[in-house]
Write an enzyme that holds these catalytic residues in place. Structure first.
Site, PDB file in Angstrom:
ATOM      1  N   ASP A 104       0.868  -1.179   0.000  1.00  0.00           N
ATOM      2  CA  ASP A 104       0.000   0.000   0.000  1.00  0.00           C
ATOM      3  C   ASP A 104       0.907   1.233   0.000  1.00  0.00           C
ATOM      4  O   ASP A 104       1.382   1.667  -1.045  1.00  0.00           O
ATOM      5  CB  ASP A 104      -0.907  -0.086   1.230  1.00  0.00           C
ATOM      6  CG  ASP A 104      -1.950   1.008   1.287  1.00  0.00           C
ATOM      7  OD1 ASP A 104      -2.029   1.799   0.357  1.00  0.00           O
ATOM      8  OD2 ASP A 104      -2.707   1.051   2.279  1.00  0.00           O
TER       9      ASP A 104
ATOM     10  N   ARG B 253     -10.371 -12.647   5.992  1.00  0.00           N
ATOM     11  CA  ARG B 253      -9.194 -13.277   5.382  1.00  0.00           C
ATOM     12  C   ARG B 253      -9.601 -14.545   4.627  1.00  0.00           C
ATOM     13  O   ARG B 253      -8.949 -14.925   3.665  1.00  0.00           O
ATOM     14  CB  ARG B 253      -8.170 -13.682   6.457  1.00  0.00           C
ATOM     15  CG  ARG B 253      -7.488 -12.528   7.163  1.00  0.00           C
ATOM     16  CD  ARG B 253      -6.290 -13.059   7.949  1.00  0.00           C
ATOM     17  NE  ARG B 253      -5.836 -12.131   8.974  1.00  0.00           N
ATOM     18  CZ  ARG B 253      -4.968 -11.143   8.768  1.00  0.00           C
ATOM     19  NH1 ARG B 253      -4.496 -10.935   7.560  1.00  0.00           N
ATOM     20  NH2 ARG B 253      -4.595 -10.361   9.754  1.00  0.00           N
TER      21      ARG B 253
END
Ligand code: IMP
Length: 183
Positions: free
Chosen positions: A107, A169
């Protein structure tokens, strides 16, 4: 968990299981071409990279040892703090070894940049990075990433190992989390 189990918490699906598998297989071929004569150690960053590691390592056409590193960088929000702490260190001495960091997502790049510098200080033969996803528009530091699965827009994504506050997840696909979940 499938996309339909997310209800209105998922804005869209970015990548299906099949697309992810296909891209990881391509990356594995590319990596093996570069490392076939070297003894490469795959280093996964817990917890997000667990699924990427599981599928990527099986797609390699040869054997490669693995190890894991756990760091904290996010807390429970959606922005990187830039403050990195090692929660679990490698079991392997990487002196003189060729290391390939296997990541789920880059990111801001702050976490991985810190990890790369940290591993480089241990005297390895080389340290390269392979990531399934990268958000180029969110980059805050220059970081040399040799293998990238997909470049994606800067929205917050979940699934395939990626979490929001430890949830999602186990979602099979990768999709954009609806902003109402975290705002
Ligand atoms: P960075 O330091 O900003 O590059 O963030 C790196 C870590 O933040 C990744 O390894 C992920 O654990 C987490 N992260 C960054 N973006 C996302 C996202 O969109 N969804 C889930 N986790 C993310």
């Amino acid at each position: 968990m499938d996309a339909e189990h997310m209800g209105d918490k998922l804005l869209n699906v970015l990548f299906t299981e099949e697309q992810i598998q296909h891209r990881l297989a391509e990356l594995a071929q590319e990596v093996w071409e570069d490392y076939k004569d070297k003894d490469v150690l795959l280093v996964g960053v817990l917890k997000g990279a667990v699924l990427v590691m599981a599928d990527f390592m099986r797609a390699l056409p040869g054997s490669a040892p693995i190890d894991f590193l756990a760091v904290s960088s996010y807390g429970s929000g959606t922005k990187s703090s830039g403050v990195v702490r090692i929660l679990k260190d490698l079991d392997t001495d990487i002196t003189g070894r060729h290391v390939l960091i296997v990541e789920d997502i880059i990111d801001s790049g702050l976490t991985l940049s810190w990890i790369k510098t940290n591993l480089e200080s241990r005297g390895p033969a080389s340290v390269e990075i392979c990531t399934l996803l990268r958000k180029p528009e969110a980059a805050k530091v220059e970081i040399d990433v040799k293998y990238v699965g997909y470049d994606i827009p800067p929205a917050f994504v979940v699934g395939y190992g990626l979490d929001y506050d430890e949830h999602y997840r186990n979602l099979r696909v990768i999709g954009t989390l609806a902003p109402h979940v975290y705002s």
